[in-house]
Design a protein around this motif. Sequence first.
Motif, short mmCIF file in Angstrom:
data_model
loop_
_atom_site.label_atom_id
_atom_site.label_comp_id
_atom_site.label_asym_id
_atom_site.label_seq_id
_atom_site.Cartn_x
_atom_site.Cartn_y
_atom_site.Cartn_z
N MET B 1 10.00 43.68 14.80
CA MET B 1 11.35 44.12 14.34
C MET B 1 11.39 45.00 12.92
SD MET B 1 13.45 42.82 16.33
CE MET B 1 15.12 42.31 16.08
N LEU B 11 13.57 60.34 6.07
CA LEU B 11 14.58 59.47 5.76
C LEU B 11 15.81 60.04 5.36
CD1 LEU B 11 14.07 56.42 3.43
CD2 LEU B 11 15.99 57.86 2.96
N GLY B 14 17.57 61.62 8.02
CA GLY B 14 18.55 60.58 8.85
C GLY B 14 19.87 60.08 8.29
N VAL B 15 19.79 60.47 7.10
CA VAL B 15 20.92 59.90 6.34
C VAL B 15 22.29 60.37 6.76
CG1 VAL B 15 22.26 60.24 3.88
CG2 VAL B 15 19.66 59.25 4.31
N GLY B 16 23.44 59.65 6.67
CA GLY B 16 24.67 60.25 6.92
C GLY B 16 25.26 59.92 8.17
N LEU B 17 26.08 60.75 8.49
CA LEU B 17 26.82 60.56 10.06
C LEU B 17 25.86 61.10 11.01
CD1 LEU B 17 30.36 61.61 9.37
CD2 LEU B 17 29.55 59.62 9.85
N ALA B 19 22.92 60.15 11.38
CA ALA B 19 22.31 59.06 11.67
C ALA B 19 22.99 58.13 12.63
CB ALA B 19 21.80 58.26 10.37
N LEU B 20 24.51 58.23 12.72
CA LEU B 20 25.18 57.32 13.57
C LEU B 20 24.42 57.80 15.14
CD1 LEU B 20 28.90 57.34 12.26
CD2 LEU B 20 27.07 55.26 13.01
N GLY B 23 21.15 57.12 15.95
CA GLY B 23 20.82 55.77 15.66
C GLY B 23 19.85 55.17 16.64
N THR B 24 19.83 55.41 17.91
CA THR B 24 19.11 54.98 18.88
C THR B 24 17.57 55.24 18.49
OG1 THR B 24 20.85 55.19 20.46
CG2 THR B 24 18.55 54.24 21.33
N ALA B 26 16.28 56.29 15.68
CA ALA B 26 15.95 55.94 14.34
C ALA B 26 15.58 54.52 14.43
CB ALA B 26 17.10 56.28 13.42
N CYS B 27 16.07 53.81 15.39
CA CYS B 27 16.16 52.32 15.33
C CYS B 27 14.84 51.84 15.00
CB CYS B 27 16.40 51.86 16.86
SG CYS B 27 15.85 50.13 17.30
N SER B 29 12.78 52.43 12.75
CA SER B 29 12.53 52.72 11.31
C SER B 29 13.59 51.64 10.49
CB SER B 29 12.50 54.18 10.83
OG SER B 29 13.99 54.51 11.12
N ILE B 30 14.62 51.20 10.96
CA ILE B 30 15.48 50.42 10.44
C ILE B 30 15.26 49.04 9.98
CG2 ILE B 30 17.67 49.40 10.44
CD1 ILE B 30 18.48 51.38 12.62
N LYS B 31 15.19 48.92 8.64
CA LYS B 31 14.62 47.63 8.08
C LYS B 31 15.19 46.42 8.61
CE LYS B 31 12.79 46.74 4.26
NZ LYS B 31 12.43 46.54 2.74
#
Lengths: 238, 432, 345
Positions: B1, B11, B14-17, B19-20, B23-24, B26-27, B29-31
């Motif tokens: 995970m 990073l 990917g910031v901001g809207l 990223a929405l 999202g999939t 970028a998944c 890399s989400i901590k």
Amino acid sequence: MAPVLEVRSLTADHGRLRAVSEVSLRLDAGEVHAVIGANGAGKSTLLRAIAGLHPPASGTVLLDGDDVTRHPPERRVAAGLSLVPEGRRLFASLTVEENLLVGTHVARPGPWDLERVYDLFGWMRDRRRQRAEHLSGGEQQAVAIGRALVANPKVLLLDELSLGLSPKVVRDMYATLPRLLAEGVTVLLVEQDVSQAVRVATRIHCLLEGRTTLTGPPAVFTPAQIEAAYFGLGKTHP
Amino acid sequence: MNGPSLPRRTLLKGVGLGALAAGTAACGSIKGSGDKAGDKIVIGFVSPQTGPLAGFASGDRFVVDRVRGTAAYTGGFAVGGKTYDVEIVVKDTQSDPSRASQVARELILRDHADIILTSSTPETTNPVATVCEAQGIPCVSTVVPWEAWYFSRQADPKNPKPFTYTTMFFFGVDQFGGCFVPMWERVSTNKTVAGMFPNDADGNAFRDAYPAILKKSGYKWVDGGAYTDGTTAFSSMISKFKSEECEIFTNAPLPPDFNTMWRQAAQQGFRPKLATVAKVLLFPADTVALGPLVKNIATDSWWGPYMPNTSSLDGESAKQLAEAYQSASGKQWLQTLGSVYSLFEIAQKAFTSVDTPRDRRAVATALQKLNYSGISGVLDFTRGPVPGVAIQQPVGVQWKEGDGRFPYEMVVVDNSLNPAVKIGADLTPTNP
Amino acid sequence: MTAGTGGGAVTAGTAAEGRFAVRRWSRTASVAAAGSVVAVAALAGVPYYAGTSAEQPLVTLFCLVALASLWNLMAGFAGLTSFGQQAYLGAGAYALYAAASMGLDPFAAIPLAAAAAGVLSLPVSFAVLRLSGGHFAVATWVLAEILRLAVTLAPSAGGNTGVSLPGVSGYDALLRQALTYWWALAVAVCSVAGVYALARSRFGLDARAVHSDPVAAASAGVAVGRTRRWAYCLSAFGTGAVGAVLFANTLYTQPGSVFGVQHSVAMMFMVVIGGIGTIEGPILGALVFFALQQALSGYGPWYLVLLGAAGIAITLFAPRGLWGSLAAPRGWSLFPIGHHISGTS
């Protein structure tokens, strides 16, 4: 020529109490009419009904020949009918300038803008960033007039300008009246001080318990006649 | 995970809207909430310890302390050849479903709970189970009718799908019927049943299910009408029951509403021969408000000192647990003692049957396959009405005058569903 | 984003004599705007570098910031002290439930839920805006109670037991939380920025005029009813979005909780202690409320008592709110809404 403002048989109630009964007025361009009468005679209600702040029970208000009786107040302002309400009623938390700016939002094109108001009331420019609540009564009255003027009204309704002000301030206030008239504004004012009204008005209307008891150019009446109409002593219809 | 962090440029991109939308992608890399250190198993426990539902949970702290003291818990769990210390973290919902959801998330994210146990009413268990199911954390619920737990958490209740991580044990409408009807049979009546069911989730569930159960057993059903919770005037309902000559009374109201209704019934002369109530008078504290009017009212009981069961943790009997609570708190035993105790039995069983406590899927599967006997009797999760649900068999009890220590106590009067429980007294008509 | 981003700045510009123009910006405001952009960018990256344990409290904080700003739009600008915004919180949540039940992706449906709350508020506004002051407050509260009862009595909406959010099981837990976080951030930023933009517009001045004196505003040509309606409906729209985000965060909603009046109490608390009628005040109020909530939640029922005591203390010693008392004497304004004149030549 059609009158700028015509009021036909206007009747207005406060709850079950009749405040204004069958009052009619005709103002031609450049005239100053003064409504006089004792406390509770219905003067302010009449002005508020003309301005659209008080729904009339019956009667008609015509501005430049157009029926505005059912129009909300902001539409009347946009059409050229502005009220300076009794007791000034500035927006206390807003600055002087913001008070004036609110008045410009539905302004008609015309000579009046913030600059001209600052020219009219010399002190105002330097204090435009002060909050209205920090002004004296006379200063507040000036801002209230300015707020109505920047909408460039054809007809200006002035409700009890002198209320709570010192005689000198009242004199100064009325001294600005000719400059408004020079710009083509027609004025309908309510005044408790009969001598003041008689001095400035081209025509006076005396109300008693909501009814017109006397109307005509002030010069044709004797002080006794006006007094009788004011207090309801005998019949004095000319 | 916990994938590797992206380089800074990626990073920032990917910031901001944006990223929405991305999202999939970028998944990876989400901590997450960070790795868990140490050889410790964390058990979260959630119940309504304050607020209007606090009556359910007044014994919970005692049970948790009791469980902590058992050898199975003090010695740690042996999982896959390794011994893990066990920590129990207790959270209070304040009887608020939103708070229940919030504390469940805190347990998962802050305390890194390996399992969450929860008890008492859908308002507690459903939010907690919902969070656990979404987060993939094993969860066991109890003291909630299984239908309310199962169907109201479904996207489409008409087409339900079994849950993966969440399980429960308790009973449902069938068991209420199976518990109440035999008691009615033993009192000679005209077989007309008055039903007081509010217009809420529980009330409507009963209203839907009862007519069929009654018809099957040859009873006539008189619905008092779907009243709103908090109603204070029950005259029309009572006069309906009187004019229909109802001799049996049953319900599933909120406790204060029952107190109001039952007092008005006494004043207006509605005296059914037998009252079998659900959802109220489950706990000794509930009897105080009605005083002598509770005498010989019957209800269901899923746990009590009369149960011939023993703890799977240390062999303690139901009677010993109830008495330990009474002497520790000075208060009368209550049914949730056994239910909450069993939650911890189940947690211990599940963890000790897998290879590593960190394999949540394996723990969840172990829960689904569990079949054991403990202080709540036999709990078999494999043969429930739906997967992951173990059904308990309640007995019929009546509130009778106590032996002096407490004014009223529950006495077993019917064991049709659970014959292993000894009858304590004869069934007495509520109003002779 | 936060009140701290432009801290320590001093108001620029003394009025010059002579020709002038309306000026509504200052160096402080530029610094604050730049700081806000950096802060929002940094916050948007939280799921990448801080993880879920940081996301959860921030989601709560963002929702509080949005709620306070939206309540301030009504109460601080248009003078509408509503006690019933929880109606739209619940409307947003249950609209999201309805949309997700029909198979829509719950995250994609959040704007839809907000729109549903906004649409609901329009007919309601015609009823409640006929009232003013205490009557208005009570009417809005009653409306929220009616909605709560309606949901309670609707079996398809889960009744009093509440409902789980459908359609989230397909999401990886980490992604779901990150999406929730970004939505919360977006709603907070849009609420603050939207209220700021409105406050600086003609609408903002009209609304403040209506707040100050509706009769005078009408006589000065302000469409009082329309101004109030916009404030009410926009606030409902935003509050609906917050309701949907909260539901996406908790995954469970229940009428007794989402329609609870405590939400309005919290909104009022934040706005009043922060500073009503300013942009910075509600943000500061939300931060204070959030900090108190975190610090005092361990005290059980005493939490509310302590919160109340803090509220009383602040209103007694700082009647214009914390921001009002801090900023006004020093002339600070991070997000100026007023109109200032200064020399341009």
